[in-house]
Design a protein around this motif. Structure first.
Motif, short mmCIF file in Angstrom:
data_model
loop_
_atom_site.label_atom_id
_atom_site.label_comp_id
_atom_site.label_asym_id
_atom_site.label_seq_id
_atom_site.Cartn_x
_atom_site.Cartn_y
_atom_site.Cartn_z
N GLY A 196 0.78 23.89 -53.09
CA GLY A 196 0.57 25.27 -52.68
C GLY A 196 1.89 25.99 -52.63
O GLY A 196 2.92 25.48 -53.09
N PRO A 197 1.89 27.20 -52.06
CA PRO A 197 3.12 27.98 -52.01
C PRO A 197 4.18 27.32 -51.13
O PRO A 197 3.88 26.54 -50.22
CB PRO A 197 2.69 29.33 -51.43
N ILE A 198 5.43 27.67 -51.40
CA ILE A 198 6.56 26.99 -50.77
C ILE A 198 6.53 27.13 -49.25
O ILE A 198 6.87 26.20 -48.53
CB ILE A 198 7.88 27.54 -51.38
N ARG A 199 6.08 28.29 -48.74
CA ARG A 199 6.06 28.48 -47.28
C ARG A 199 5.09 27.51 -46.61
O ARG A 199 5.38 26.92 -45.57
CB ARG A 199 5.63 29.92 -46.93
N LEU A 200 3.94 27.34 -47.24
CA LEU A 200 2.94 26.43 -46.69
C LEU A 200 3.47 24.99 -46.72
O LEU A 200 3.41 24.27 -45.71
CB LEU A 200 1.65 26.53 -47.51
N MET A 201 3.99 24.58 -47.86
CA MET A 201 4.45 23.20 -48.00
C MET A 201 5.61 22.93 -47.06
O MET A 201 5.71 21.85 -46.47
CB MET A 201 4.84 22.92 -49.45
N ASP A 202 6.47 23.91 -46.90
CA ASP A 202 7.62 23.73 -46.01
C ASP A 202 7.16 23.59 -44.55
O ASP A 202 7.65 22.76 -43.81
CB ASP A 202 8.58 24.91 -46.17
N ALA A 203 6.18 24.42 -44.18
CA ALA A 203 5.67 24.35 -42.80
C ALA A 203 5.03 22.99 -42.54
O ALA A 203 5.24 22.39 -41.48
CB ALA A 203 4.65 25.47 -42.58
N VAL A 204 4.27 22.50 -43.50
CA VAL A 204 3.64 21.19 -43.32
C VAL A 204 4.71 20.11 -43.23
O VAL A 204 4.66 19.23 -42.37
CB VAL A 204 2.66 20.89 -44.48
N ARG A 205 5.70 20.20 -44.11
CA ARG A 205 6.76 19.20 -44.13
C ARG A 205 7.49 19.15 -42.78
O ARG A 205 7.73 18.09 -42.22
CB ARG A 205 7.75 19.54 -45.24
N ARG A 206 7.80 20.33 -42.24
CA ARG A 206 8.53 20.37 -40.97
C ARG A 206 7.67 19.83 -39.83
O ARG A 206 8.12 19.06 -38.99
CB ARG A 206 9.02 21.79 -40.68
N THR A 207 6.41 20.23 -39.82
CA THR A 207 5.52 19.76 -38.75
C THR A 207 5.29 18.25 -38.86
O THR A 207 5.29 17.54 -37.86
CB THR A 207 4.16 20.50 -38.83
N TRP A 208 5.11 17.81 -40.07
CA TRP A 208 4.89 16.37 -40.32
C TRP A 208 6.06 15.56 -39.78
O TRP A 208 5.89 14.56 -39.09
CB TRP A 208 4.74 16.16 -41.83
N THR A 209 7.27 16.01 -40.09
CA THR A 209 8.47 15.31 -39.65
C THR A 209 8.60 15.38 -38.13
O THR A 209 8.91 14.38 -37.47
CB THR A 209 9.72 15.93 -40.30
N ALA A 210 8.31 16.58 -37.56
CA ALA A 210 8.42 16.75 -36.12
C ALA A 210 7.45 15.84 -35.37
O ALA A 210 7.73 15.37 -34.27
CB ALA A 210 8.17 18.21 -35.74
N ARG A 211 6.30 15.57 -35.99
CA ARG A 211 5.30 14.71 -35.34
C ARG A 211 5.65 13.23 -35.48
O ARG A 211 4.93 12.36 -35.00
CB ARG A 211 3.92 14.93 -35.96
N GLY A 212 6.70 12.93 -36.23
CA GLY A 212 7.10 11.53 -36.42
C GLY A 212 6.19 10.75 -37.34
O GLY A 212 6.16 9.52 -37.30
N LEU A 213 5.43 11.47 -38.17
CA LEU A 213 4.55 10.76 -39.11
C LEU A 213 5.39 10.19 -40.26
O LEU A 213 6.50 10.65 -40.53
CB LEU A 213 3.48 11.73 -39.65
N SER A 214 4.82 9.20 -40.92
CA SER A 214 5.54 8.51 -42.00
C SER A 214 5.80 9.47 -43.15
O SER A 214 4.87 9.96 -43.80
CB SER A 214 4.70 7.31 -42.46
N TYR A 215 7.09 9.71 -43.43
CA TYR A 215 7.40 10.71 -44.46
C TYR A 215 6.85 10.34 -45.84
O TYR A 215 6.32 11.20 -46.54
CB TYR A 215 8.91 10.97 -44.52
N PRO A 216 6.94 9.06 -46.25
CA PRO A 216 6.37 8.73 -47.56
C PRO A 216 4.85 8.90 -47.64
O PRO A 216 4.30 8.88 -48.74
CB PRO A 216 6.77 7.27 -47.80
N ASN A 217 4.17 9.08 -46.51
CA ASN A 217 2.73 9.37 -46.58
C ASN A 217 2.43 10.83 -46.86
O ASN A 217 1.28 11.22 -47.01
CB ASN A 217 2.04 8.96 -45.27
#
Lengths: 336, 364
Positions: A196-217
């Protein structure tokens, strides 16, 4: 089966064109060297823009079992580089050069849970994956977010196929996607695939990392064509080479430098590998970093940029209409 | 549309190998925290175990410059590090660390293949992963059942896997190759029955009231000390497409009803064979000899394993020589005999599977 990224070019004959949503054209192609398309795969297409040939990547939305028919669906983006306008001009009987399916975004079978996230035209990368997950009875949620129903291609048929597994968010109906609650629903064994658009993907990426989820997932694909800002024309200067080159809205900085005779190093042309890195010596304006090579820290430092996708802009908001009246952005660089 | 015509038949000297199947990649004991390399069905694999003991099969080539990951080392819970530039992947084949940059290239993955551990073997699936149903692992339960004991080995055979299948589906060769152990002339004199269905081929041969050859006389005496006399002997060969052959073998005191179903007066073994193609001209031949008597005797387990090792060594020499002769005589054809019926059904089933995969292309 192992993903192949060996480029085999072939002829694709247009056999159907159809408008399937506002500004979205579905194009069915019959390739001369058919090969089955795995979920997540794309084709590269030679497009013609103003008489010159250029190369674009489009996800394969649909493919027959034997690969003899495949469909791409393309959003017309008048502000971007012109590939989509070319695709929208195609008619049945037209022939174009395409690759056999290429794979950078493989779906892994065997995860405990899946979330597929499509923003806007990013849906094209997810449809084949969702079909496979349904067929193998995987535990999956398919999230589709868009500005309005009219621009959301494939919406009705996806609802029919995926039923309750499909979750739809529509901005103008007051049901926008809440990235935080989406990421909260991910468990340790969840794999999230997104396009999707860069803003959406970036927001998911940041939230994903902040939640401590496995980055390769967290799996995503970018063709480097989405930015934080609308593209503006800007100037790139290379003092050592005595170059001062305008970069039009429809050209990348890398292309403009190549056109001006600079011997540039590059590889992926989609902001992943970092080979096209240039050092920023001076900047009048802002850099719209569109790559996924640099970290947020590196992007904020504005010392380097990936010239294959990233641009310079003046608009403080990102909207082209608010670009500075006092002239284009100017970036002065050193190349390798 | 281009139509590619392929030609093949059951008389091809060697066949290609299906991909949408489970192949044995290794014995369970072979996989450790230290990665190993093994080529299966043309694909080099890096095999290792995670900290939790889970078996992992990744393509043995780093995404970056294709250096073999099997030369690297395992890290953390489930990771493997490329020995060349230090790129780290998890057990799903996803890059988790990339040297000299703060991000990870989202395209950086190596293929990870479905793995199942069952019956002391590690099975891998190299074809379409959406079809990799663990229920499709062939039954080889004698390998890890309480009612059976035994052990086996691996032969790296320099021949197409089909030649091993041919060898096991027609045991009349025992009379000539294995004359000092299990061969006897009744093998080629006795009748045999061949049956098949969609996924299996069975060849059954019974020999009544014969002398027990040395291997079987020893086994009878292990169970019935001092045994003398004649025996009824059986060989029931079951092929499970495309790579497993279990052979129910044994002898019983002649006329005590083994054929009718009472094997109490005999000794029974199961030869568990899994033949995994490595390349068009080589294969990994995993075998074990399991028995259902004197289960607690490690001595007998070792004696049987070493005995069969000797017998299969004779096969290996012949298979290597046969492949060499095939290669040296590309203009000569195979001819088939009545004794080849089992092997010919095997070829037919494999061919059908190749056809279903759209891969029916002769390799020789």
């Amino acid at each position: 089966m192992a993903a192949s990224n060996i480029e085999v070019w072939q002829l694709g004959t247009v056999v159907e064109v159809e408008k399937i949503a506002t500004d979205v054209q579905r194009v069915v192609l019959e390739p001369s060297l058919p090969r089955k398309a795995e979920p997540g795969s794309h084709i590269d297409v030679m497009v013609r823009i103003d008489g010159t040939e250029d190369r674009r990547s489009y996800s394969i939305v649909e493919s027959s079992e034997d690969g003899t028919r495949l469909a791409i669906s393309v959003l017309k983006a008048p502000l971007s580089r012109g590939g989509s306008v070319f695709i929208h001009s195609l008619l049945p009987g037209d022939e174009l050069e395409i690759t056999q399916p290429l794979q950078n975004f493989p779906l892994r079978v065997g995860a405990g849970r899946y979330i597929l996230l499509a923003g806007g035209i990013g849906i094209t990368a997810m449809i084949n994956m969702a079909r496979v997950l349904k067929n193998i009875r995987a535990d999956y949620t398919f999230v589709y977010a868009g500005r309005s129903r009219a621009v959301m291609a494939y919406l009705e048929e996806l609802q029919e196929v995926h039923g309750e597994n499909l979750v739809v968010h529509v901005d103008d109906e007051g049901t926008p996607l809440d990235v935080h609650s989406l990421v909260d629903s991910a468990t340790e064994d969840t794999e999230l695939y997104m396009c999707g658009p860069i803003r959406l993907m970036d927001a998911v990426r940041r939230t994903w990392t902040a939640r401590g989820l496995s980055y390769p997932n967290l799996r995503y694909e970018t063709f480097g064509n989405s930015g934080w800002h609308d593209p503006e024309e800007f100037i790139v200067k290379v003092p050592r080479l005595g170059l001062e080159v305008p970069v039009g809205k429809g050209r990348s900085m890398l292309e403009a430098l190549e056109d001006a005779g600079a011997d540039m190093m590059f590889d992926c042309r989609k902001g992943e590998c970092g080979l096209c890195e240039v050092r920023v010596l001076k900047l009048e304006g802002t850099i719209d970093h569109r790559d996924v090579f640099y970290s947020a820290r590196q992007k904020n430092a504005t010392e380097k940029m990936a010239c294959c996708v990233s641009r310079a802009v003046t608009s403080p908001t990102g909207l082209a209409s608010e670009a500075s009246a006092s002239g284009p952005a100017v970036v002065t660089i050193e190349v390798s | 549309m281009t139509v590619v015509r392929t030609q093949s038949s059951t008389t091809n000297k060697v066949l290609g190998y299906p991909l949408n199947v489970w192949y044995v990649a290794a014995w369970d004991k072979e996989l450790t925290r230290k990665p190993m390399s093994r080529k299966v069905a043309g694909r080099p694999l890096a095999l290792y175990r995670t900290e939790d003991g889970k078996a992992v099969a990744l393509a043995d080539a780093c995404w970056h410059r294709l250096a073999p990951l099997s030369m690297g080392k395992t890290l953390g819970k489930d990771q493997i590090q490329c020995p060349y530039h230090g790129i780290v992947y998890n057990s799903a084949g996803r890059c988790v660390s990339m040297p000299a940059q703060e991000t990870i290239n989202p395209s950086a993955t190596v293929p990870s293949f479905p793995v199942v551990e069952r019956h002391r073997y590690v099975w891998v699936w190299l074809g379409d992963p959406t079809q990799a149903d663990p229920e499709l692992v062939p039954d080889m339960h004698q390998l890890d059942s309480k009612e059976w004991a035994g052990d086996g080995e691996t032969i790296h055979a320099p021949c197409n896997f089909q030649l091993v299948l041919d060898n096991l589906m027609d045991l009349t060769h025992e009379e000539f190759i294995h004359s000092s152990s299990i061969g006897q002339e009744e093998l080629s004199e006795s009748d045999f029955v061949v049956t098949h269905d969609d996924g299996t081929v069975t060849v059954s041969r019974w020999m009544f009231n014969i002398e027990a050859p040395p291997f079987w006389l020893k086994n009878m005496r292990d169970k019935f000390p001092g045994f003398e006399g004649r025996v009824d002997r059986w060989q029931i060969i079951t092929f499970r497409s495309p790579s497993v052959i279990n052979i129910d073998v044994g002898v019983a005191k002649a006329g005590t009803g083994a054929f009718e179903g009472d094997r109490s007066q005999g000794v029974n073994g199961f030869v568990m064979n899994a033949i995994t193609p490595e390349s068009d001209k080589s294969c990994h031949y995993f075998w074990a000899f399991m028995r259902n008597y004197r289960l607690d005797s490690q001595l007998i387990t070792t004696q049987l394993r070493d005995g069969v090792h000797g017998v299969f060594g004779e096969d290996e020499a012949m298979l290597a020589a046969q492949q060499a002769a095939i290669d040296a005589n590309p203009d000569y054809e195979f001819y088939n005999l009545n004794i080849d019926a089992g092997g010919m059904w095997v070829r037919r089933l494999i061919e059908r599977q190749l056809e279903a995969e759209g891969r029916l292309v002769p390799v020789a």
